[in-house]
Enzyme design. Sequence first.
Site, mmCIF file in Angstrom:
data_model
loop_
_atom_site.group_PDB
_atom_site.id
_atom_site.type_symbol
_atom_site.label_atom_id
_atom_site.label_comp_id
_atom_site.label_asym_id
_atom_site.label_seq_id
_atom_site.Cartn_x
_atom_site.Cartn_y
_atom_site.Cartn_z
ATOM 1 N N CYS A 37 -10.256 24.227 -26.829
ATOM 2 C CA CYS A 37 -10.633 24.420 -28.270
ATOM 3 C C CYS A 37 -11.862 25.630 -28.272
ATOM 4 O O CYS A 37 -12.522 25.747 -27.313
ATOM 5 C CB CYS A 37 -11.376 23.122 -28.915
ATOM 6 S SG CYS A 37 -11.994 23.335 -30.450
ATOM 7 N N SER A 39 -14.519 25.521 -29.825
ATOM 8 C CA SER A 39 -15.929 24.864 -29.599
ATOM 9 C C SER A 39 -16.274 24.836 -28.158
ATOM 10 O O SER A 39 -17.450 25.128 -27.592
ATOM 11 C CB SER A 39 -15.923 23.386 -30.101
ATOM 12 O OG SER A 39 -15.555 23.532 -31.450
ATOM 13 N N HIS A 42 -17.228 28.045 -27.178
ATOM 14 C CA HIS A 42 -18.664 28.379 -27.553
ATOM 15 C C HIS A 42 -19.725 28.010 -26.766
ATOM 16 O O HIS A 42 -20.963 28.326 -26.697
ATOM 17 C CB HIS A 42 -18.958 27.523 -29.178
ATOM 18 C CG HIS A 42 -18.157 28.176 -30.203
ATOM 19 N ND1 HIS A 42 -17.957 29.698 -30.151
ATOM 20 C CD2 HIS A 42 -17.833 28.025 -31.483
ATOM 21 C CE1 HIS A 42 -17.476 30.055 -31.367
ATOM 22 N NE2 HIS A 42 -17.184 28.862 -32.035
ATOM 23 N N HIS A 58 -12.895 18.486 -24.862
ATOM 24 C CA HIS A 58 -12.781 17.340 -25.857
ATOM 25 C C HIS A 58 -11.714 17.045 -26.616
ATOM 26 O O HIS A 58 -11.766 16.363 -27.386
ATOM 27 C CB HIS A 58 -14.148 17.554 -26.834
ATOM 28 C CG HIS A 58 -13.923 18.876 -27.725
ATOM 29 N ND1 HIS A 58 -14.208 20.019 -27.227
ATOM 30 C CD2 HIS A 58 -13.448 18.998 -28.933
ATOM 31 C CE1 HIS A 58 -13.727 20.880 -28.187
ATOM 32 N NE2 HIS A 58 -13.427 20.186 -29.315
ATOM 33 N N CYS A 167 -8.458 17.136 -31.630
ATOM 34 C CA CYS A 167 -9.301 17.917 -32.311
ATOM 35 C C CYS A 167 -8.556 18.723 -33.357
ATOM 36 O O CYS A 167 -8.788 18.417 -34.404
ATOM 37 C CB CYS A 167 -10.085 18.964 -31.108
ATOM 38 S SG CYS A 167 -11.418 19.816 -32.076
HETATM 39 ZN ZN LIG Z 1 -12.291 21.190 -30.842
#
Ligand SMILES: [Zn+2]
Length: 247
Positions: A37, A39, A42, A58, A167
């Site tokens: 993802c 994220s 990041h 995740h 997610c």
């Molecule tokens: Zn995510």
Amino acid sequence: MKAVVVTGSNEFEVEEIELLPPKAHDIRVKMKACGLCMSDHHVISGSMPTPLPCVIGHEGAGVVAEVGSAVTRLAVGDPVVLNFSPSCGKCAMCQRGLGLYCSSFPVEKQLAGLQPDGNVRHQRADGSPVQSFFGMGCMAEETVIHEDSAVKVDPSIDLTRACVVSCGVMTGAGAAINTGGVRPGDSVAVFGCGGVGLNAIQGARIAGATKIFAVDLSEQKLELAKTLGAEYKTDKRHLFNQSIIHS
Ligand SMILES: [Zn+2]
Ligand SMILES: [Zn+2]
């Protein structure tokens, strides 16, 4: 076991680390699939401040390999999709339908890479702690998480596909169905047709939206959006023209 561990800005590697045994309400999951993802990216880039070292991942799915002494809802062998936003179903916020703000799973601990009890379940061979992103750390061969952070799924479901429910699907579809409150007959515009946006389109369609506009700069993504429920597509140039007409 092996895990993808972020150690600094744009620094990560596959490390051999240790898992601590499941506590009473924990489960150990043998991972079968994990999405990447934005994220996670990041965390790698450092744009999402996260305590390091940290096992990323995740958006995962796997099979329960061990359960803690107090776990009754799941059993060894159960296929599960992980959920980085668990809710207890019992606290005041959960009772009001606001499971996202569940007091049993404070977001501060999740963002700190900790379990609900404030501890980690991963460590290096020297005993030093390793955080797990969103409390999941599933870009690894195995992970240990709270039982409420896993949802049992039908064994016939391909876990390499189910993992994205963890997610992208719940974020996008949830934005349309829950946060946006799309209702039958609504017109909806979805800006950005990546993994989350495409699922917002699907969520809007499921909620009964009559017109769904997909907005993106990528013609390829717009074509994909049409196959998932968007009936109208537009790009930045069209929006710009519209803003001129309306001004
Ligand atoms: Zn995510
Ligand atoms: Zn709760």
